[in-house]
Design an enzyme around this catalytic site. Structure first.
Site, PDB file in Angstrom:
ATOM      1  CB  SER A 131      -0.880   0.006   1.265  1.00 44.34           C
ATOM      2  OG  SER A 131      -1.559   1.248   1.409  1.00 44.34           O
ATOM      3  CE1 TYR A 144      -4.014  -1.873   5.477  1.00 45.39           C
ATOM      4  CE2 TYR A 144      -3.398   0.413   5.092  1.00 45.39           C
ATOM      5  CZ  TYR A 144      -3.800  -0.817   4.607  1.00 45.39           C
ATOM      6  OH  TYR A 144      -3.965  -1.000   3.250  1.00 45.39           O
TER       7      TYR A 144
END
Length: 265
Positions: A131, A144
């Protein structure tokens, strides 16, 4: 005909990648937690749907063995994952452990299971969907970020370690993607932070189509380049470009200033 093994193929980037590779003439092994609910990929030629919960180590072993029994695997796409949002002090132990188990350990264990297969045939490629959150940071995505930054460092190390066996490792770092990202995300509520969290999440720009990310994954799988990182989506390229331009510390301060200003609007 080449074969790709995909985790998290029930929706979003994983499903878009499965459909794209199939359309390009590849064999696709698409895995997901609940394959009995899949109605689209099961109708496509040269697509095999298998069960896989990446938090289940025994199922990783059995599904990997089943996939290899079907024929040679050429590419493994580690895509399964979800987002956990909230303040650090709000998370339960279970939430933290589930996030790490899914996003980080799942990828490590799937990769570990396939390395002997790739090493024996002296070729293979792992593509890890990380990501833009693995290359820069925002508030309320801390665990995360921890998983995605860890995947970036691990992938870089592994790309060197496996080089003697002609095994490649690449990462694809998407922008915010139009999918069920927020629908499957977990948000930990905590009164002292809830308003700030909602403001921050409201500013996320999820304008990149999963199909755009799939195209970058296909490029990474087929370009034959010794290249580790592939940014996917204009927002990812712009944000990471800014970090490289002004430096990591200046970028952190710029992000903090933006966040504090956002809280006062």
């Amino acid at each position: 005909m080449e074969t790709i093994f995909i985790t998290g193929a029930s929706s979003g980037i994983g499903k878009a990648a499965a459909k794209l590779f199939q359309s390009k003439g590849w064999n696709v092994i698409a895995t997901m937690r609940n394959p009995e609910k899949e109605t689209e990929l099961t109708q496509l030629e040269n697509v095999t749907v298998l069960p896989l919960d990446v938090t289940n180590v025994e199922q990783i072993k059995s599904t990997t063995a089943k996939a290899i029994s079907l024929g040679t695997i050429d590419v493994v796409l580690n895509n399964a994952g979800y987002a956990l949002f909230g303040a650090m002090e709000a998370f339960s132990n279970e939430q933290i452990e589930r996030q790490i188990s899914t996003n980080l350990l799942g990828t490590l264990y799937v990769t570990q299971a396939f390395i002997p297969h790739f090493r024996a045939k002296k070729s293979g490629l792992f593509i890890n969907v990380t990501s833009i959150a693995g290359l820069l940071a925002h508030p309320f995505s801390n665990v995360y970020h921890a998983t995605k930054w860890a995947l970036e460092g691990w992938s870089e190390s592994l790309s060197i370690e496996l080089a003697p066996f002609n095994i490649g490792v690449k990462t694809v770092s998407p922008s915010g993607t139009k999918s069920n990202f927020f629908n499957v995300a977990e948000i930990a509520s905590f009164p002292a932070y809830d308003q700030a969290i909602q403001k921050m999440l409201g500013g996320f720009n999820l304008n990149t189509e999963p199909e755009q990310i799939a195209e970058v994954i296909y490029e990474a799988a087929t370009d034959q380049k010794d290249k580790l990182r592939y940014l996917a989506g204009e927002n990812a390229k712009k944000a990471y470009g800014r970090r490289l331009e002004i430096g990591a510390e200046a970028f952190r301060k710029e992000t903090k200033a933006f966040f504090l200003k956002l809280l006062n609007t």
